[in-house]
Design a protein around this motif. Sequence first.
Motif, short mmCIF file in Angstrom:
data_model
loop_
_atom_site.label_atom_id
_atom_site.label_comp_id
_atom_site.label_asym_id
_atom_site.label_seq_id
_atom_site.Cartn_x
_atom_site.Cartn_y
_atom_site.Cartn_z
N ASP A 64 -13.26 -18.70 -42.86
CA ASP A 64 -14.60 -18.21 -43.14
C ASP A 64 -14.80 -17.94 -44.63
O ASP A 64 -15.89 -18.16 -45.17
N ALA A 65 -13.75 -17.48 -45.30
CA ALA A 65 -13.84 -17.23 -46.73
C ALA A 65 -14.04 -18.53 -47.50
O ALA A 65 -14.81 -18.59 -48.46
N ILE A 66 -13.33 -19.59 -47.08
CA ILE A 66 -13.50 -20.90 -47.73
C ILE A 66 -14.91 -21.42 -47.52
O ILE A 66 -15.56 -21.92 -48.45
N GLU A 67 -15.39 -21.32 -46.30
CA GLU A 67 -16.74 -21.79 -45.99
C GLU A 67 -17.78 -21.02 -46.80
O GLU A 67 -18.70 -21.61 -47.36
N GLU A 68 -17.59 -19.70 -46.89
CA GLU A 68 -18.55 -18.87 -47.62
C GLU A 68 -18.54 -19.19 -49.11
O GLU A 68 -19.59 -19.30 -49.75
N LEU A 69 -17.36 -19.40 -49.67
CA LEU A 69 -17.25 -19.61 -51.11
C LEU A 69 -17.72 -20.99 -51.55
O LEU A 69 -18.46 -21.11 -52.53
N PHE A 70 -17.31 -22.04 -50.82
CA PHE A 70 -17.55 -23.40 -51.29
C PHE A 70 -18.71 -24.13 -50.61
O PHE A 70 -19.26 -25.07 -51.20
N VAL A 124 -16.99 -11.79 -54.72
CA VAL A 124 -17.18 -12.73 -55.82
C VAL A 124 -17.92 -13.97 -55.33
O VAL A 124 -17.94 -14.27 -54.14
N VAL A 125 -18.49 -14.68 -56.29
CA VAL A 125 -19.11 -15.98 -56.04
C VAL A 125 -18.64 -16.93 -57.13
O VAL A 125 -18.04 -16.51 -58.13
N LEU A 126 -18.89 -18.20 -56.94
CA LEU A 126 -18.52 -19.19 -57.94
C LEU A 126 -19.36 -19.01 -59.20
O LEU A 126 -20.56 -18.78 -59.12
N ALA A 176 -10.07 -10.44 -52.46
CA ALA A 176 -8.69 -10.51 -51.99
C ALA A 176 -8.39 -11.86 -51.36
O ALA A 176 -7.31 -12.44 -51.58
N GLU A 177 -9.33 -12.40 -50.57
CA GLU A 177 -9.11 -13.70 -49.94
C GLU A 177 -9.10 -14.82 -50.97
O GLU A 177 -8.31 -15.77 -50.87
N VAL A 178 -9.98 -14.73 -51.96
CA VAL A 178 -10.02 -15.77 -52.99
C VAL A 178 -8.74 -15.73 -53.83
O VAL A 178 -8.22 -16.77 -54.24
#
Length: 261
Positions: A244-250, A61-63, A157-159
Amino acid sequence: CICLKSRCMCLPDCSTSHAESILYQIRKEEHQNEAKRHQQCHGPPHSTARSHCACVDERRVVLKTPGATCSTASGVLLKTLTFVRSLPSFYHVPWEDRFVLIQQNWAPLFVLGLAQERMDFDLREVLGPSLLKKILLNQSSTASNEPGSASLGTSLAEVQKIKNLLWKFWDLDISAREYAYLRGIILFHSVKTSCPKMSPLRTKLQQEAQQVLMELISTMFNRNLSRFAWILQLITSLHDIDADAIEELFFRSILGELDWL
């Protein structure tokens, strides 16, 4: 049949031709695979033995509104780091250890900041290329496993783990003072470091923050410390969030591929 110059030519039935076409078979295979994955995830109705859904881990997913959301997230991160730098106890540790503390704990501190700001965010799913598209474009079926494919969004899943934690914090309706002490507990959380001087001081500062938080909750909630136990459980879950998931998403769209922390 079509008669052409007294000669009859029989054309095959359209449905038969369509069913035997290569493209139709490809599309049919895609549909069957998708249905199989869906059934594996959800299982039969009223199933009590449901295993972990593998397709949730595969979905990315993306924002939905990256511009506004990333800008707000950057503000949350700035507020978090400003608060940390304003703590006198933070400067009791050597400067190289301060860097380690922030590097190890910035992600849970950031999620805690999202919770305090009550920042929710909408998502949209990133659909990978279909089997038909891969064949037509001569793409390898293993292209999604190649380096760089992670840029096609963040693991759903991480989000979901992040969102679930945010909802739990909001359900507790944590006060601003509680959030302040929570930051101290998280900041001085156990980190892997080779510095022998850091561990005793870090442990002392964390224990002090926990003690003050427990006294505050005891006063505010008539010595009912079950709330304190729930909050400590949430803190443990915060450290399970993938940085890494936080960095990738935001922050990926803002900072690109830089190793920024």
